[in-house]
Design a protein around this motif. Structure first.
Motif, short mmCIF file in Angstrom:
data_model
loop_
_atom_site.label_atom_id
_atom_site.label_comp_id
_atom_site.label_asym_id
_atom_site.label_seq_id
_atom_site.Cartn_x
_atom_site.Cartn_y
_atom_site.Cartn_z
N ILE A 1 0.87 -1.18 0.00
CA ILE A 1 0.00 0.00 0.00
C ILE A 1 0.90 1.23 0.00
O ILE A 1 1.73 1.39 0.89
CB ILE A 1 -0.94 0.03 1.21
CG1 ILE A 1 -1.88 -1.17 1.20
CG2 ILE A 1 -1.74 1.33 1.24
CD1 ILE A 1 -2.80 -1.24 2.40
N LYS A 2 0.73 2.07 -1.02
CA LYS A 2 1.62 3.22 -1.17
C LYS A 2 0.91 4.57 -1.09
O LYS A 2 1.54 5.56 -0.79
CB LYS A 2 2.34 3.12 -2.51
CG LYS A 2 3.25 1.92 -2.62
CD LYS A 2 3.69 1.76 -4.08
CE LYS A 2 4.00 0.35 -4.44
NZ LYS A 2 2.94 -0.61 -4.28
N CYS A 3 -0.39 4.59 -1.45
CA CYS A 3 -1.03 5.90 -1.57
C CYS A 3 -2.55 5.79 -1.49
O CYS A 3 -3.10 4.70 -1.33
CB CYS A 3 -0.63 6.54 -2.90
SG CYS A 3 -1.30 5.67 -4.34
N GLU B 1 -11.49 0.82 6.78
CA GLU B 1 -10.48 1.87 6.93
C GLU B 1 -9.14 1.32 6.48
O GLU B 1 -8.78 0.19 6.83
CB GLU B 1 -10.39 2.32 8.39
CG GLU B 1 -11.61 3.06 8.87
CD GLU B 1 -11.47 3.54 10.29
OE1 GLU B 1 -10.33 3.87 10.70
OE2 GLU B 1 -12.49 3.59 10.99
N VAL B 2 -8.42 2.11 5.71
CA VAL B 2 -7.09 1.71 5.23
C VAL B 2 -6.07 2.69 5.78
O VAL B 2 -6.13 3.88 5.51
CB VAL B 2 -7.03 1.69 3.69
CG1 VAL B 2 -5.65 1.28 3.21
CG2 VAL B 2 -8.10 0.75 3.11
N ASN B 3 -5.14 2.17 6.57
CA ASN B 3 -4.05 2.98 7.10
C ASN B 3 -2.87 2.80 6.15
O ASN B 3 -2.21 1.76 6.15
CB ASN B 3 -3.67 2.52 8.51
CG ASN B 3 -2.58 3.35 9.12
OD1 ASN B 3 -1.57 3.63 8.48
ND2 ASN B 3 -2.74 3.72 10.38
N SER C 1 -0.11 -4.64 -7.62
CA SER C 1 -0.43 -3.49 -6.79
C SER C 1 -0.25 -2.18 -7.56
O SER C 1 -1.00 -1.23 -7.35
CB SER C 1 0.38 -3.47 -5.49
OG SER C 1 1.72 -3.07 -5.71
N PHE C 2 0.73 -2.12 -8.47
CA PHE C 2 0.92 -0.91 -9.28
C PHE C 2 -0.30 -0.67 -10.16
O PHE C 2 -0.75 0.46 -10.31
CB PHE C 2 2.19 -1.02 -10.14
CG PHE C 2 3.46 -0.83 -9.37
CD1 PHE C 2 3.69 0.31 -8.62
CD2 PHE C 2 4.43 -1.81 -9.38
CE1 PHE C 2 4.87 0.48 -7.90
CE2 PHE C 2 5.60 -1.66 -8.67
CZ PHE C 2 5.83 -0.52 -7.92
N VAL C 3 -0.85 -1.74 -10.73
CA VAL C 3 -2.04 -1.62 -11.57
C VAL C 3 -3.23 -1.19 -10.71
O VAL C 3 -3.97 -0.28 -11.09
CB VAL C 3 -2.34 -2.95 -12.30
CG1 VAL C 3 -3.67 -2.88 -13.04
CG2 VAL C 3 -1.21 -3.29 -13.26
N SER C 4 -3.41 -1.84 -9.56
CA SER C 4 -4.51 -1.47 -8.67
C SER C 4 -4.40 -0.03 -8.22
O SER C 4 -5.40 0.70 -8.14
CB SER C 4 -4.52 -2.39 -7.44
OG SER C 4 -4.87 -3.70 -7.79
#
Length: 89
Positions: free
Chosen positions: A8-10, A31-33, A78-81
């Protein structure tokens, strides 16, 4: 329930995760931290395996669950998502 995942980057990542989990688990209590990689979702503990599989499919595997080539594949997903999440904002 909460789960700690990799990649998770952003906000784009968080947006994709939230959208997909809302669709699949029919809950808006998510919720995403981003900084800690923790996803908190209001679903029954019995669905942890399904949650883990969905997140892996998006490129966000549970911490230390994939290694080597599988880790590289998850990172690419994850880059695509992330990109899709950014476009949806």
């Amino acid at each position: 329930m909460n789960i700690t995942v990799e990649n998770i980057k952003c906000g784009g990542c968080a947006g994709t995760i939230t959208k997909k989990l809302t669709e699949i688990f029919d809950t808006e209590n998510i919720e995403v931290n981003i900084e800690q990689g923790i996803i908190d979702i209001d679903i029954d503990e019995s669905k942890r395996g399904e949650l883990t599989e969905v997140l892996l499919g998006l490129g966000y595997p549970k911490v230390d669950s994939v290694h080597g080539l599988d880790s590289a594949k998850a990172k690419a997903k994850s880059f695509v998502s992330c990109a899709i999440g950014k476009m949806d904002q």
